[in-house]
Design a protein around this motif. Structure first.
Motif, PDB file in Angstrom:
ATOM      1  N   GLU A 262      11.436  -1.004  -2.713  1.00  0.00           N
ATOM      2  CA  GLU A 262      10.159  -1.849  -2.721  1.00  0.00           C
ATOM      3  C   GLU A 262      10.501  -3.145  -1.889  1.00  0.00           C
ATOM      4  O   GLU A 262       9.707  -3.539  -1.278  1.00  0.00           O
ATOM      5  CB  GLU A 262       9.897  -2.499  -4.294  1.00  0.00           C
ATOM      6  N   ALA A 263      11.572  -3.668  -1.769  1.00  0.00           N
ATOM      7  CA  ALA A 263      11.987  -4.644  -0.894  1.00  0.00           C
ATOM      8  C   ALA A 263      11.680  -4.246   0.547  1.00  0.00           C
ATOM      9  O   ALA A 263      11.592  -5.096   1.258  1.00  0.00           O
ATOM     10  CB  ALA A 263      13.251  -5.412  -1.199  1.00  0.00           C
ATOM     11  N   SER A 264      12.173  -3.028   0.880  1.00  0.00           N
ATOM     12  CA  SER A 264      12.275  -2.584   2.341  1.00  0.00           C
ATOM     13  C   SER A 264      10.869  -2.158   2.622  1.00  0.00           C
ATOM     14  O   SER A 264      10.585  -2.111   3.975  1.00  0.00           O
ATOM     15  CB  SER A 264      12.974  -1.234   2.463  1.00  0.00           C
TER      16      SER A 264
ATOM     17  N   VAL B 134       0.830  -1.051  -0.094  1.00  0.00           N
ATOM     18  CA  VAL B 134       0.045  -0.111   0.025  1.00  0.00           C
ATOM     19  C   VAL B 134       0.697   1.415  -0.183  1.00  0.00           C
ATOM     20  O   VAL B 134       1.814   1.305   0.681  1.00  0.00           O
ATOM     21  CB  VAL B 134      -0.915   0.152   1.179  1.00  0.00           C
ATOM     22  N   GLY B 135       0.487   2.198  -0.819  1.00  0.00           N
ATOM     23  CA  GLY B 135       1.098   3.612  -0.972  1.00  0.00           C
ATOM     24  C   GLY B 135       2.586   3.453  -1.925  1.00  0.00           C
ATOM     25  O   GLY B 135       2.644   2.467  -2.375  1.00  0.00           O
ATOM     26  N   ILE B 136       3.055   4.857  -1.903  1.00  0.00           N
ATOM     27  CA  ILE B 136       4.180   5.086  -2.681  1.00  0.00           C
ATOM     28  C   ILE B 136       5.232   4.312  -2.107  1.00  0.00           C
ATOM     29  O   ILE B 136       5.557   4.421  -0.938  1.00  0.00           O
ATOM     30  CB  ILE B 136       4.291   6.470  -2.931  1.00  0.00           C
ATOM     31  N   PRO B 137       6.200   3.374  -2.692  1.00  0.00           N
ATOM     32  CA  PRO B 137       7.094   2.851  -1.924  1.00  0.00           C
ATOM     33  C   PRO B 137       8.538   3.672  -1.753  1.00  0.00           C
ATOM     34  O   PRO B 137       9.452   3.673  -2.532  1.00  0.00           O
ATOM     35  CB  PRO B 137       7.702   1.774  -2.886  1.00  0.00           C
ATOM     36  N   THR B 138       8.427   4.155  -0.484  1.00  0.00           N
ATOM     37  CA  THR B 138       9.628   4.979   0.174  1.00  0.00           C
ATOM     38  C   THR B 138      10.697   3.903   0.771  1.00  0.00           C
ATOM     39  O   THR B 138       9.995   2.876   1.099  1.00  0.00           O
ATOM     40  CB  THR B 138       9.400   5.961   0.870  1.00  0.00           C
ATOM     41  N   PHE B 139      11.856   4.176   0.920  1.00  0.00           N
ATOM     42  CA  PHE B 139      12.504   3.311   1.814  1.00  0.00           C
ATOM     43  C   PHE B 139      12.029   2.915   3.213  1.00  0.00           C
ATOM     44  O   PHE B 139      11.771   4.159   3.971  1.00  0.00           O
ATOM     45  CB  PHE B 139      13.873   3.720   2.097  1.00  0.00           C
TER      46      PHE B 139
ATOM     47  N   TYR C 208      18.151   0.394 -11.744  1.00  0.00           N
ATOM     48  CA  TYR C 208      16.886   0.400 -11.129  1.00  0.00           C
ATOM     49  C   TYR C 208      17.076  -0.390  -9.759  1.00  0.00           C
ATOM     50  O   TYR C 208      16.112  -0.569  -9.017  1.00  0.00           O
ATOM     51  CB  TYR C 208      16.246  -0.931 -11.991  1.00  0.00           C
ATOM     52  N   GLY C 209      18.236  -0.320  -9.028  1.00  0.00           N
ATOM     53  CA  GLY C 209      18.620  -0.754  -7.624  1.00  0.00           C
ATOM     54  C   GLY C 209      17.872   0.218  -6.619  1.00  0.00           C
ATOM     55  O   GLY C 209      17.291  -0.495  -5.755  1.00  0.00           O
ATOM     56  N   PRO C 210      17.978   1.463  -6.605  1.00  0.00           N
ATOM     57  CA  PRO C 210      17.170   2.166  -5.636  1.00  0.00           C
ATOM     58  C   PRO C 210      15.721   1.953  -5.535  1.00  0.00           C
ATOM     59  O   PRO C 210      15.185   1.513  -4.612  1.00  0.00           O
ATOM     60  CB  PRO C 210      17.610   3.721  -6.157  1.00  0.00           C
ATOM     61  N   ARG C 211      15.006   1.592  -6.722  1.00  0.00           N
ATOM     62  CA  ARG C 211      13.806   1.440  -6.577  1.00  0.00           C
ATOM     63  C   ARG C 211      13.321   0.258  -6.038  1.00  0.00           C
ATOM     64  O   ARG C 211      12.673  -0.081  -5.239  1.00  0.00           O
ATOM     65  CB  ARG C 211      13.055   1.371  -8.210  1.00  0.00           C
TER      66      ARG C 211
END
Length: 177
Positions: A56-58, A11-16, A49-52
């Motif tokens: 997402e994984a976090s 849910v939501g925008i994936p920030t760290f 694409y690593g930061p994205r």
């Protein structure tokens, strides 16, 4: 509108770790910043694409960070980072194919964060981002521990002096270590 389910990873925008996204650094202790670059790699591109992907994984860990307590470390059996204000600063805006310009842009972003006494945590990108990040700490004594299968200390790769194979050579030359 209910906030039920806001903490769910999808849910939501994936920030760290679901930390708030902002470019405002007042009162912040740590700023997570993405550096989506892979133009310094000579093999296996795609790290831009690593930061994205890291963000997402976090997502799954975000709900477990409680500002007053921090995050529970299972191995240590205690909370860490209590009271630490962490934000997601977003990404460095890069200029594709302009390697040297991008190194300067990265340094400026990190200096901007450091100027507010905020600690930057970078999410990369290929190894070439190491040099401009360290360069931003120009007047700071640093101890660097590198975990990697090679030294990233070549002077050049086929005449290329800015790549994933030589950021520590550039650091060495610029800091007179």
């Amino acid at each position: 509108m209910s906030n039920v389910g806001d903490e769910l990873p999808f849910v939501g925008i994936p920030t760290f770790c679901k930390f708030p996204y902002t470019r405002k650094l007042d009162g912040v202790d740590v700023a997570i910043i993405g550096v989506p670059i892979d133009q310094g790699t000579t093999n296996r591109p795609g790290t831009r694409y690593g930061p994205r992907a890291i963000r997402e994984a976090s997502q799954i860990y975000g709900p477990f960070f409680i500002a007053e307590q921090g995050i529970y470390d299972v191995e240590l059996g205690r909370y860490k980072l209590a009271g630490t204000k962490i934000i997601d600063y977003g990404d460095v805006i890069v200029a594709p194919t302009l390697s040297e310009l991008n190194l300067d842009i990265i340094t400026v972003y990190i200096q901007e964060i450091l100027s507010k006494n905020v600690f930057p945590v970078t999410l990369g990108g290929d190894h070439s981002i190491t040099f401009p990040v360290i360069r931003a700490f120009k007047d700071t004594s640093l101890k660097i521990v590198q975990f990697d299968s090679h030294l990233d200390f070549m002077d050049d790769v086929a005449g290329i002096r800015i790549s994933h194979a030589n950021p520590f050579k550039r650091v060495h030359n610029s800091r007179k270590i």
